[in-house]
Design a protein around this motif. Structure first.
Motif, PDB file in Angstrom:
ATOM      1  N   LYS A  12      14.944 -10.572   4.169  1.00  0.00           N
ATOM      2  CA  LYS A  12      13.811  -9.685   3.944  1.00  0.00           C
ATOM      3  C   LYS A  12      13.706  -8.733   5.114  1.00  0.00           C
ATOM      4  O   LYS A  12      14.113  -9.063   6.242  1.00  0.00           O
ATOM      5  N   SER A  67      10.939  -5.440   6.657  1.00  0.00           N
ATOM      6  CA  SER A  67       9.719  -4.648   6.490  1.00  0.00           C
ATOM      7  C   SER A  67       9.659  -3.624   7.617  1.00  0.00           C
ATOM      8  O   SER A  67      10.463  -3.648   8.552  1.00  0.00           O
ATOM      9  N   TYR A 100       1.967 -10.335   7.523  1.00  0.00           N
ATOM     10  CA  TYR A 100       2.429 -10.116   6.163  1.00  0.00           C
ATOM     11  C   TYR A 100       1.475  -9.159   5.454  1.00  0.00           C
ATOM     12  O   TYR A 100       0.261  -9.264   5.598  1.00  0.00           O
ATOM     13  N   CYS A 101       2.056  -8.242   4.662  1.00  0.00           N
ATOM     14  CA  CYS A 101       1.243  -7.268   3.940  1.00  0.00           C
ATOM     15  C   CYS A 101       0.453  -7.914   2.809  1.00  0.00           C
ATOM     16  O   CYS A 101       0.948  -8.800   2.116  1.00  0.00           O
ATOM     17  N   ARG A 161       6.997   1.025  -0.883  1.00  0.00           N
ATOM     18  CA  ARG A 161       8.015   1.547   0.034  1.00  0.00           C
ATOM     19  C   ARG A 161       8.620   2.828  -0.537  1.00  0.00           C
ATOM     20  O   ARG A 161       8.865   3.788   0.200  1.00  0.00           O
ATOM     21  N   GLN A 198       5.312  -4.708   0.328  1.00  0.00           N
ATOM     22  CA  GLN A 198       5.886  -3.695   1.220  1.00  0.00           C
ATOM     23  C   GLN A 198       7.047  -4.222   2.041  1.00  0.00           C
ATOM     24  O   GLN A 198       7.173  -3.964   3.241  1.00  0.00           O
ATOM     25  N   THR A 199       7.902  -4.994   1.353  1.00  0.00           N
ATOM     26  CA  THR A 199       9.142  -5.470   1.949  1.00  0.00           C
ATOM     27  C   THR A 199      10.301  -5.153   1.003  1.00  0.00           C
ATOM     28  O   THR A 199      10.112  -4.833  -0.169  1.00  0.00           O
TER      29      THR A 199
END
Length: 388
Positions: free
Chosen positions: A208, A210, A273-274, A335, A374-375
């Motif tokens: 992952k 971000s 984290y988002c 994103r 958002q990752t």
């Protein structure tokens, strides 16, 4: 009507995409573009297609091959980013062993059914050697992006998986937020999830990445409907007004681009984290992609260089695998919106093309036990069979 764009790597995974708007034309192009014998096909499609018609047409075109997939908020194909179209990722008969199943009614029975499905899939695969399982097997989950059940579902699957890794994405419907759909073996599902257990003879890396960093601005959830993931008050003020004030905008200026540019994050352990905002409602409340609760402390974040952070991650994976052959990626739709807002969409397309990234834009991303926003999450395959 243009022809399908296709590619294939050393590991034998075929990729084809088309923007043909009619189901029959799209499937005809995809069938012509994909040659070879396949055991499983993953389909990502925009909501302009009739899901039932698409599932049926794919079943006819690829007889004997299980097709799983979901609606999206955009695709990532070999030719670039796609707002509309169909993308197929076809796993060959050799080099991979894939078993799949569906978890229905994820809101009410997701935990029990998820755990049972993992046990069934493990039995089908004949899993024996637990010590090396994580080196050769991983899971992929596609889930209804409007089910509000991802957190509990992901946690249940990850717990049942044991040492296997899990990645995946939440289905989208453009940015309409009305209904997302999944297809599996000719049927259409809602409020469900598809789970795939993939055993690979090729080396792989689950990852992952971000691109945000926290600021000093805090927003506390003081009134919310947790079941609907809706926040009514932040810092005891109307939620949209307080969020807008925190990022220097007026409430009527809020929208997908501002939500993408100024994400809200929470700290879990030592990491942030988002918990991204999905949309603003007419009453001034804010609906979220991830679970929320009263008393939750948000931190306003600001984006870092998306291109740079993504490139660094992919380059590191490329080195560790001795070369990336293909990446199956799950990229948050926010994103993409942020890339468009910052006018770096073309550069992102080039970056994804250079590293063989294909997949879809999601309403949320799965990574092991976490449901994220958002990752970019995904699995990267190397080209050296048996090269672990």
């Amino acid at each position: 009507m243009g022809r399908a764009v296709a590619s294939a790597g050393s590991c034998g995974i075929g990729v084809a995409c088309t923007r043909a708007p009619a189901v029959d034309d799209a499937v005809r192009e995809l069938r012509a573009a994909l040659t070879g014998e396949f055991q499983h096909i993953v389909a990502f499609f925009s909501v302009g297609y009739d899901a039932a018609a698409l599932a049926a047409a794919l079943g006819q075109a690829f007889k004997g091959v299980t097709v799983s997939g979901c609606s999206t908020s955009g695709g990532i194909g070999p030719g670039g980013l796609m707002e509309a179209g169909v993308l197929l990722i076809a796993f060959p008969q050799t080099g991979f062993r894939i078993h799949t199943g569906v978890i229905e009614d994820v809101g009410a029975f997701g935990i029990e059914r998820a755990s049972e499905l993992v046990r069934v899939l493990k039995a089908r695969m004949g899993v024996q050697d637990r010590d090396r399982l994580a080196e050769r097997v991983f899971g992929v989950m596609l889930v209804d992006g409007l089910s509000n059940a991802e957190e509990t579902l992901v946690a249940a699957v990850h717990w049942a998986f044991g040492d296997m890794q899990l990645i995946g994405g939440s289905a989208g419907d453009g940015l309409a937020f009305r209904q997302t759909t999944l297809i599996h073996d000719g049927r259409v599902y809602t409020r469900s999830a598809i789970l795939m257990m993939v055993e690979s003879d090729y080396p792989f890396r689950v990852f992952k990445t971000s691109n945000f960093e926290p600021t000093q601005i805090k927003l506390v959830v003081t009134a919310a409907d947790t079941e609907c993931r809706t926040v009514y008050e932040l810092n005891a003020e109307p939620a949209a007004r307080e969020y807008a004030s925190a990022i220097g905008l007026l409430p009527d200026e809020l929208g997908p681009f501002s939500f993408a540019s100024y994400p809200l994050v929470v700290k879990v352990g030592g990491d942030y984290y988002c918990r991204s905002i999905r949309n603003m409602n007419p009453d001034g409340s804010l609906s979220f992609f991830c679970a929320i609760d009263e008393g939750l402390v948000f931190t306003v974040a600001r984006p870092k260089d998306m291109l740079r952070s993504t490139e660094l991650t992919l380059k590191e994976i490329d080195r560790s695998l001795g070369g990336i052959d293909l990446v199956l990626g799950f990229d948050c739709v926010l994103r993409r919106l942020d890339a468009e807002n910052r006018q770096i969409r073309r550069q992102m397309e080039d970056l994804y093309r250079n590293f063989g990234v294909v997949g879809f834009h999601t309403y949320g991303e799965q990574h092991n036990s976490m449901h994220l926003n958002q990752t970019l999450t995904g699995v990267a395959f190397g080209s050296r069979r048996g090269g672990r």
